[in-house]
Motif scaffolding. Structure first.
Motif, PDB file in Angstrom:
ATOM      1  N   ARG A 136      36.433  51.786 -28.915  1.00 41.33           N
ATOM      2  CA  ARG A 136      37.694  52.252 -29.845  1.00 41.33           C
ATOM      3  C   ARG A 136      37.601  53.724 -30.407  1.00 41.33           C
ATOM      4  O   ARG A 136      36.513  54.297 -30.575  1.00 41.33           O
ATOM      5  CB  ARG A 136      37.843  51.232 -31.090  1.00 41.33           C
ATOM      6  CG  ARG A 136      37.636  49.944 -30.497  1.00 41.33           C
ATOM      7  CD  ARG A 136      38.358  49.093 -29.625  1.00 41.33           C
ATOM      8  NE  ARG A 136      39.786  49.431 -29.854  1.00 41.33           N
ATOM      9  CZ  ARG A 136      40.873  48.769 -29.079  1.00 41.33           C
ATOM     10  NH1 ARG A 136      40.632  47.882 -28.335  1.00 41.33           N
ATOM     11  NH2 ARG A 136      42.243  49.036 -29.437  1.00 41.33           N
ATOM     12  N   THR A 137      38.701  54.057 -30.486  1.00 44.90           N
ATOM     13  CA  THR A 137      39.153  55.517 -30.934  1.00 44.90           C
ATOM     14  C   THR A 137      38.780  55.629 -32.408  1.00 44.90           C
ATOM     15  O   THR A 137      39.094  54.542 -33.207  1.00 44.90           O
ATOM     16  CB  THR A 137      40.545  55.823 -30.630  1.00 44.90           C
ATOM     17  OG1 THR A 137      41.369  55.245 -31.188  1.00 44.90           O
ATOM     18  CG2 THR A 137      40.672  55.780 -29.137  1.00 44.90           C
ATOM     19  N   THR A 138      38.793  56.886 -32.917  1.00 46.06           N
ATOM     20  CA  THR A 138      38.579  56.994 -34.328  1.00 46.06           C
ATOM     21  C   THR A 138      39.917  56.612 -34.883  1.00 46.06           C
ATOM     22  O   THR A 138      40.178  56.183 -36.048  1.00 46.06           O
ATOM     23  CB  THR A 138      38.540  58.408 -34.550  1.00 46.06           C
ATOM     24  OG1 THR A 138      36.961  58.659 -34.244  1.00 46.06           O
ATOM     25  CG2 THR A 138      38.214  58.921 -35.971  1.00 46.06           C
ATOM     26  N   ASP A 139      41.156  56.767 -34.244  1.00 46.89           N
ATOM     27  CA  ASP A 139      42.403  56.190 -34.558  1.00 46.89           C
ATOM     28  C   ASP A 139      42.438  54.920 -35.174  1.00 46.89           C
ATOM     29  O   ASP A 139      43.142  54.307 -36.059  1.00 46.89           O
ATOM     30  CB  ASP A 139      43.623  56.576 -33.562  1.00 46.89           C
ATOM     31  CG  ASP A 139      43.880  58.084 -33.386  1.00 46.89           C
ATOM     32  OD1 ASP A 139      43.370  58.999 -34.302  1.00 46.89           O
ATOM     33  OD2 ASP A 139      44.366  58.339 -32.515  1.00 46.89           O
ATOM     34  N   ASP A 140      41.413  54.070 -34.379  1.00 46.69           N
ATOM     35  CA  ASP A 140      41.424  52.744 -34.505  1.00 46.69           C
ATOM     36  C   ASP A 140      41.075  52.391 -36.086  1.00 46.69           C
ATOM     37  O   ASP A 140      41.157  51.519 -36.755  1.00 46.69           O
ATOM     38  CB  ASP A 140      40.730  51.823 -33.517  1.00 46.69           C
ATOM     39  CG  ASP A 140      41.652  51.839 -32.232  1.00 46.69           C
ATOM     40  OD1 ASP A 140      42.996  51.887 -32.424  1.00 46.69           O
ATOM     41  OD2 ASP A 140      40.948  51.456 -31.131  1.00 46.69           O
TER      42      ASP A 140
END
Lengths: 286, 95
Positions: free
Chosen positions: A13-17
């Motif tokens: 997953r991304t850091t945005d997640d």
């Protein structure tokens, strides 16, 4: 409401997640080792993966005040390769003392083969030898019922296993009773098309009660929703369930289970300071 | 306007979604049965039952039964068939 996601694969997953999870109330999570979407070529690939789980992800999570824990193993899909699996199992003890390691997982079965069963029992031996908790993956779709029963057979065969320290994950309507009746913890995975929807998970809670039961998103690289637990919270609220029951499922039960692990040093956000947010890591370069 | 996909393509793409929806329907019916009160006589319920007669059994564990319908059978002698000694036997052998 605070919640704890007991099963999510943040390496995918991304850091945005992480930011979105934090905004929705996630204060902690545990990340089992799993299949990366392709079969890895050597045990050294797993050594790097275990470093990612024990060094990199805790820092990414801490930027948003999320406490990150992990489990180590070679997953059931790659366990079909017995020689590689044994090499990976041999390096796991090197990481068991890392600060965020909770135990061995997610081990289990995939297509319910002989090789998978052999490696599953060798993981159990490792867990017993090092007094580790165990997190178990049960198979998908048409293999789930058979595989779950086989897993329970292997667990119940071994009197050294403390059933209260084992979480059997991805239960559904046809497997949850078997898991709970044998004294294990059960996890429901909230997926868009396979496994449980929030509505069916709520049904299972209503039918089987809240003891030794928790829910997770199992967010990963495939179709999945990392914020699925807030969906369950909303569904339970819409049915009129009390906040105390919801909190037990999404927060208190995971903490009760994980506190049995020496590596679990979770600090409640209800504590009187904001030291859970690790500002030191926030400024680290990418 | 014809569908720009063959039936096999549609089935390949939507099988899991259809499967998931069937499970959701089964759990919805179970939920209706477990709730207080009754919807017997409600024309909407009758329409749904007629349209989905395949799901209209009177069992209260439809979702579990449908799951089992989609599941491989479990046989308790699988360890013998795999020629795998049980964990207990393995430990006995090693001591």
């Amino acid at each position: 409401m605070y919640y704890f996601d007991p099963h999510i694969h943040m390496v995918s997953r991304t850091t945005d997640d992480y930011e979105m999870l934090a905004k929705m109330g996630c204060v902690g999570l545990s990340e089992p080792a799993f299949w990366a979407g392709f079969d890895r070529g050597s045990a050294e690939s797993f050594r790097d993966y275990f470093r990612q789980l024990t060094e990199v992800e805790p820092k990414r999570a801490a930027q948003y005040g999320i406490q990150h824990y992990t489990w180590l193993c070679i997953n059931a899909k790659e366990a079909e390769n017995v020689s590689l699996s044994r090499e990976v199992i041999a390096i796991i003890p090197d990481f068991l003392d890392c600060h965020n390691v909770l135990g061995i997982g997610e081990i289990g079965l995939n297509k319910n083969t002989k090789n998978e069963a052999i490696i599953f029992t060798e993981h159990l031996e490792l867990a017993v030898r090092y007094n580790q908790q165990i997190l178990i993956h049960t198979p998908h779709l048409e293999d789930k019922y058979q595989g779950t029963r086989m897993i329970l057979d292997m667990l119940c065969d071994d009197s050294r296993i403390d059933r209260g320290r084992v979480l059997v994950d991805h239960v559904e309507e046809h497997t949850v009773r078997h898991v709970l009746d044998e004294g294990f913890w059960a996890g429901m995975t909230l997926y868009p098309t396979t496994k449980c929807t929030p509505q069916r998970a709520c049904d299972i809670i209503e039918m089987y009660g809240s003891e030794r039961l928790m829910a997770n998103s199992a967010g990963d690289w495939g179709p999945s929703k990392p914020t699925a637990i807030p969906d369950l919270i909303l569904e339970m609220r819409r049915r009129g369930h009390p906040e105390s029951l919801i909190r037990k499922i999404v927060y208190e039960n995971p903490l009760e289970f994980f506190r049995q692990s020496q590596g679990f040093t979770f600090k409640s956000p209800d504590a009187d300071d904001a030291s859970t947010i690790n500002d030191r890591t926030a400024s680290e370069p990418k | 306007m014809p569908l720009p996909m063959t039936s096999n393509q549609v089935l390949d793409r939507e099988f899991l979604e259809i499967r998931a929806k069937i499970l959701d329907l089964a759990a919805s019916f179970d939920r209706l049965d477990r709730a207080d009160g009754s919807v017997v006589g409600d024309p909407r319920q009758s329409l749904v039952q007629e349209a989905l007669s395949v799901l209209s059994s009177t069992q209260k564990d439809r979702a579990e039964q449908i799951q089992l319908l989609f599941s491989h059978h479990y046989e308790d002698d699988w360890q013998e068939k795999f020629n795998l000694p049980s964990a207990a036997k393995l430990r006995t052998r090693s001591t």
